[in-house]
Scaffold this motif. Sequence first.
Motif, PDB file in Angstrom:
ATOM      1  N   ALA A  17      11.084 -10.886 -11.087  1.00 37.52           N
ATOM      2  CA  ALA A  17       9.927  -9.709 -11.828  1.00 37.52           C
ATOM      3  C   ALA A  17       9.332  -9.350 -10.751  1.00 37.52           C
ATOM      4  CB  ALA A  17       9.197 -10.356 -13.026  1.00 37.52           C
ATOM      5  N   LEU A  18       9.480  -8.179 -10.446  1.00 34.60           N
ATOM      6  CA  LEU A  18       8.722  -7.673  -9.405  1.00 34.60           C
ATOM      7  C   LEU A  18       7.364  -6.517  -9.849  1.00 34.60           C
ATOM      8  CD1 LEU A  18       8.139  -7.051  -6.193  1.00 34.60           C
ATOM      9  CD2 LEU A  18      10.034  -5.562  -6.179  1.00 34.60           C
ATOM     10  N   VAL A  19       6.396  -6.866  -9.682  1.00 33.63           N
ATOM     11  CA  VAL A  19       5.415  -5.983 -10.059  1.00 33.63           C
ATOM     12  C   VAL A  19       4.371  -5.200  -9.086  1.00 33.63           C
ATOM     13  CG1 VAL A  19       3.218  -6.136 -11.501  1.00 33.63           C
ATOM     14  CG2 VAL A  19       5.084  -7.836 -11.839  1.00 33.63           C
ATOM     15  N   THR A  20       4.383  -4.090  -9.061  1.00 36.35           N
ATOM     16  CA  THR A  20       3.566  -3.213  -8.155  1.00 36.35           C
ATOM     17  C   THR A  20       3.133  -1.988  -8.762  1.00 36.35           C
ATOM     18  OG1 THR A  20       4.106  -1.865  -6.096  1.00 36.35           O
ATOM     19  CG2 THR A  20       5.916  -2.109  -7.833  1.00 36.35           C
ATOM     20  N   GLU A  21       2.118  -1.258  -8.143  1.00 38.10           N
ATOM     21  CA  GLU A  21       1.278  -0.293  -8.638  1.00 38.10           C
ATOM     22  C   GLU A  21       1.542   0.972  -7.769  1.00 38.10           C
ATOM     23  OE1 GLU A  21      -2.590  -1.954 -10.762  1.00 38.10           O
ATOM     24  OE2 GLU A  21      -1.702  -3.223  -9.081  1.00 38.10           O
ATOM     25  N   GLU A 110      -2.799  -5.794  -6.313  1.00 45.51           N
ATOM     26  CA  GLU A 110      -3.917  -6.640  -6.661  1.00 45.51           C
ATOM     27  C   GLU A 110      -4.516  -5.933  -7.780  1.00 45.51           C
ATOM     28  OE1 GLU A 110      -3.727  -7.818  -2.131  1.00 45.51           O
ATOM     29  OE2 GLU A 110      -4.009  -5.785  -3.546  1.00 45.51           O
ATOM     30  N   GLY A 111      -4.087  -4.718  -8.399  1.00 48.72           N
ATOM     31  CA  GLY A 111      -4.767  -3.986  -9.155  1.00 48.72           C
ATOM     32  C   GLY A 111      -4.726  -4.605 -10.564  1.00 48.72           C
ATOM     33  N   PRO A 112      -5.227  -4.160 -11.719  1.00 50.84           N
ATOM     34  CA  PRO A 112      -5.171  -4.455 -13.167  1.00 50.84           C
ATOM     35  C   PRO A 112      -3.828  -4.950 -13.614  1.00 50.84           C
ATOM     36  CG  PRO A 112      -6.634  -2.438 -12.852  1.00 50.84           C
ATOM     37  CD  PRO A 112      -6.050  -2.697 -11.846  1.00 50.84           C
ATOM     38  N   LEU A 113      -2.763  -4.073 -13.068  1.00 51.11           N
ATOM     39  CA  LEU A 113      -1.561  -4.629 -13.444  1.00 51.11           C
ATOM     40  C   LEU A 113      -0.889  -5.760 -12.949  1.00 51.11           C
ATOM     41  CD1 LEU A 113       1.123  -3.996 -15.094  1.00 51.11           C
ATOM     42  CD2 LEU A 113       1.864  -2.637 -13.282  1.00 51.11           C
ATOM     43  N   VAL A 128       4.778 -17.810  -9.433  1.00 52.76           N
ATOM     44  CA  VAL A 128       4.176 -16.583  -8.763  1.00 52.76           C
ATOM     45  C   VAL A 128       4.165 -16.455  -7.356  1.00 52.76           C
ATOM     46  CG1 VAL A 128       2.250 -14.779  -8.870  1.00 52.76           C
ATOM     47  CG2 VAL A 128       3.053 -16.206 -10.893  1.00 52.76           C
ATOM     48  N   SER A 129       4.625 -15.625  -6.576  1.00 48.92           N
ATOM     49  CA  SER A 129       4.406 -15.387  -5.376  1.00 48.92           C
ATOM     50  C   SER A 129       3.547 -13.837  -5.138  1.00 48.92           C
ATOM     51  CB  SER A 129       5.561 -15.252  -4.465  1.00 48.92           C
ATOM     52  OG  SER A 129       6.695 -14.249  -4.815  1.00 48.92           O
ATOM     53  N   THR A 130       2.867 -13.707  -4.026  1.00 54.61           N
ATOM     54  CA  THR A 130       2.194 -12.276  -3.940  1.00 54.61           C
ATOM     55  C   THR A 130       2.307 -11.613  -2.628  1.00 54.61           C
ATOM     56  OG1 THR A 130       0.139 -13.361  -3.086  1.00 54.61           O
ATOM     57  CG2 THR A 130       0.496 -12.979  -5.669  1.00 54.61           C
ATOM     58  N   ASP A 131       2.150 -10.504  -2.338  1.00 51.40           N
ATOM     59  CA  ASP A 131       2.074 -10.009  -0.961  1.00 51.40           C
ATOM     60  C   ASP A 131       0.723  -9.319  -0.787  1.00 51.40           C
ATOM     61  OD1 ASP A 131       4.660  -9.646  -0.330  1.00 51.40           O
ATOM     62  OD2 ASP A 131       4.963  -7.773  -1.551  1.00 51.40           O
ATOM     63  N   ALA A 153     -13.500  -8.469  -1.406  1.00 52.92           N
ATOM     64  CA  ALA A 153     -12.814  -9.617  -0.689  1.00 52.92           C
ATOM     65  C   ALA A 153     -12.722 -10.909  -1.574  1.00 52.92           C
ATOM     66  CB  ALA A 153     -13.534  -9.879   0.642  1.00 52.92           C
ATOM     67  N   ALA A 154     -13.838 -11.188  -2.248  1.00 52.90           N
ATOM     68  CA  ALA A 154     -13.597 -12.476  -3.106  1.00 52.90           C
ATOM     69  C   ALA A 154     -12.795 -12.496  -4.076  1.00 52.90           C
ATOM     70  CB  ALA A 154     -15.412 -12.714  -3.779  1.00 52.90           C
ATOM     71  N   TYR A 155     -12.553 -11.168  -4.737  1.00 51.26           N
ATOM     72  CA  TYR A 155     -11.900 -11.191  -5.888  1.00 51.26           C
ATOM     73  C   TYR A 155     -10.283 -11.301  -5.264  1.00 51.26           C
ATOM     74  CZ  TYR A 155      -8.213  -8.461  -8.880  1.00 51.26           C
ATOM     75  OH  TYR A 155      -7.195  -8.317  -9.447  1.00 51.26           O
ATOM     76  N   LEU A 156     -10.217 -10.708  -4.034  1.00 51.99           N
ATOM     77  CA  LEU A 156      -8.694 -10.723  -3.487  1.00 51.99           C
ATOM     78  C   LEU A 156      -8.437 -12.203  -3.256  1.00 51.99           C
ATOM     79  CD1 LEU A 156      -8.635  -7.441  -0.893  1.00 51.99           C
ATOM     80  CD2 LEU A 156      -7.513  -7.802  -3.258  1.00 51.99           C
ATOM     81  N   ARG A 157      -9.367 -12.946  -2.487  1.00 51.66           N
ATOM     82  CA  ARG A 157      -9.061 -14.306  -2.264  1.00 51.66           C
ATOM     83  C   ARG A 157      -8.608 -15.038  -3.489  1.00 51.66           C
ATOM     84  NH1 ARG A 157     -13.333 -15.211   0.521  1.00 51.66           N
ATOM     85  NH2 ARG A 157     -14.658 -15.683  -1.361  1.00 51.66           N
ATOM     86  N   HIS A 158      -9.537 -14.923  -4.691  1.00 51.13           N
ATOM     87  CA  HIS A 158      -9.251 -15.545  -6.012  1.00 51.13           C
ATOM     88  C   HIS A 158      -7.993 -15.090  -6.415  1.00 51.13           C
ATOM     89  CE1 HIS A 158     -10.698 -17.226  -9.672  1.00 51.13           C
ATOM     90  NE2 HIS A 158     -10.189 -15.892 -10.518  1.00 51.13           N
TER      91      HIS A 158
END
Length: 404
Positions: A17-21, A110-113, A128-131, A153-158
Motif C-alpha cells: 500500500a503506497l500512500v502519497t499526497e 507526511e500530511g493528514p492523509l 510501515v516504512s516512510t520516505d 520539525a517536531a511533528y516530522l520526527r514524531h
Amino acid sequence: MNTPDHNLNKPAPLNIALVTETYLPEVNGVAITIGRMVQGLRKRQHRIHMIRPRQFKQDVAANEEGYTETLVTGMPIPGYPELKSGLPAKGLLMRLWKLHRPDVVHIATEGPLGWSALSAARKLNIPVSTDFHTNFHSYSQHYGVGLLKKPIAAYLRHFHNKAACTLVPTASLQQQLEFEGYRNVYVVSRGVDAELFHPAKRSAELRASWNADENTPVVMLVSRIAPEKNLHVVIQAFEQMRKINPLARLVMVGDGPARAELEKQHPHVIFAGMLTGEPLAQHYASGDIFLYPSLTETYGNVTVEAMASGLATVAYDYAAARQHMRHDENGLLVPFADTDAFVKLATGLISDMERVKRLRLAARETVEALTWEHIMGEMEAVLLDTVRTQGVQNVQPELSAAAD
C-alpha cells in the motif's frame, strides 16, 4: 546504517500500500520519484495499491493488473495551489486494509492523509516504512509561518519515528536526521534516466531561438520558480557573468508564484515555463552551465538530471551535489549558503569555457551508472526486511499511540 542485508534469491511478491499526497502527472521531484518507484516495484512483480488525493474533477482511479488506486478528497496546499493535501481518511483505510490486508504500508508524504495511513496501519499491526522527501520545516520561513519551523520539525520526527524505518536519498541527510533524533534511517538513493537526459539531445535550433550560437555560453536553471528556491542568487551570479561575456544567456525552466515578478524585473532572462519529457531533456542538453542555488532540498533531482545532460553544474555542497559531485572534477561545490562564493565560482566558470567542457564530460560519466534498476533493488530490500522484521518481532499494535 545503510540499507539492510537481503537474500539474493528472488523474493515472493509483496502487496504494497503506497500512500502519497502527490503523484504524476504533477511535476515535482517527489511525484516523479514516486512514479519511478511504482514502475520499478511493478517491474519486480510487486503489487501496488496507491492511495492518493483526487487531483482534478475528472480524475479516475486506475485499476489494472498489479496496480490499483483509491482516490481520496484533497485540498490545495498553501503556496502550492496546484498540489493537493489529502484529508484525514483513517476510517476508509481501516476498512480497505481489513478487506485486503497489505504486507507493508509505505508512506511517501507526511500530511493528514499520511498521518491517517500511519495511524490505521499501526492499529492493524501492518509494517510501515516512510520516505523523507521534503524539508517542510525549512520551507516555512519562506511562506510567512517561520514561527512554525520548530513545531513542524517536531511533528516530522514524531511521525517518522512511529514507522519501522525512514528512507532518505543521501548519507548526509541520514546523518542529519539521526543527529536530530530520528531512528532507523536508511539510505536509498535516487536514479536518473540517463537515456532521456543525454548530451545528444542538444539542439542548435533551440539555442538559436535563444539567440545563442554554439559558442554562446548558455546558463540553465530548472526549478520551481518560488521563494524557497533561493533564485535571487542565480540572478546575482548571472549579472556578474554577463559583465564578463555580455552575449551569455540565462534560461529558466519551470513555473511558480515568483515567476511573474522575476519576468517583470529581468526581461533579458528567458523563461521557458514548465517542461517535461523530451522538451525538458532538450532544454537541459542545449545549455552549458547549470546553476542550482536551492538550500531546502532533501535530494534535488535536477542536479543529477543536469549532470546526465552534460552540464557543468554549480551547486551548494549538500544533498545530491554532495553525494555525486567532486569539486572541480565533475562540477563545482559551494560552501552551504555562501552566496558570495556561489557568485564567484559561477563567474569564474564563464571565463573558462575549456574548464566548462571538461566538467561537462566528467559529469556525464559520473551518473551513467546511476540507474533506477539498481536503486529499486535497494528499495525492495528495505521493504522485504521491514516485513520480515515485524513478522519475527510480532509487535503488538499500539492503539493509544495510533489515535488520530
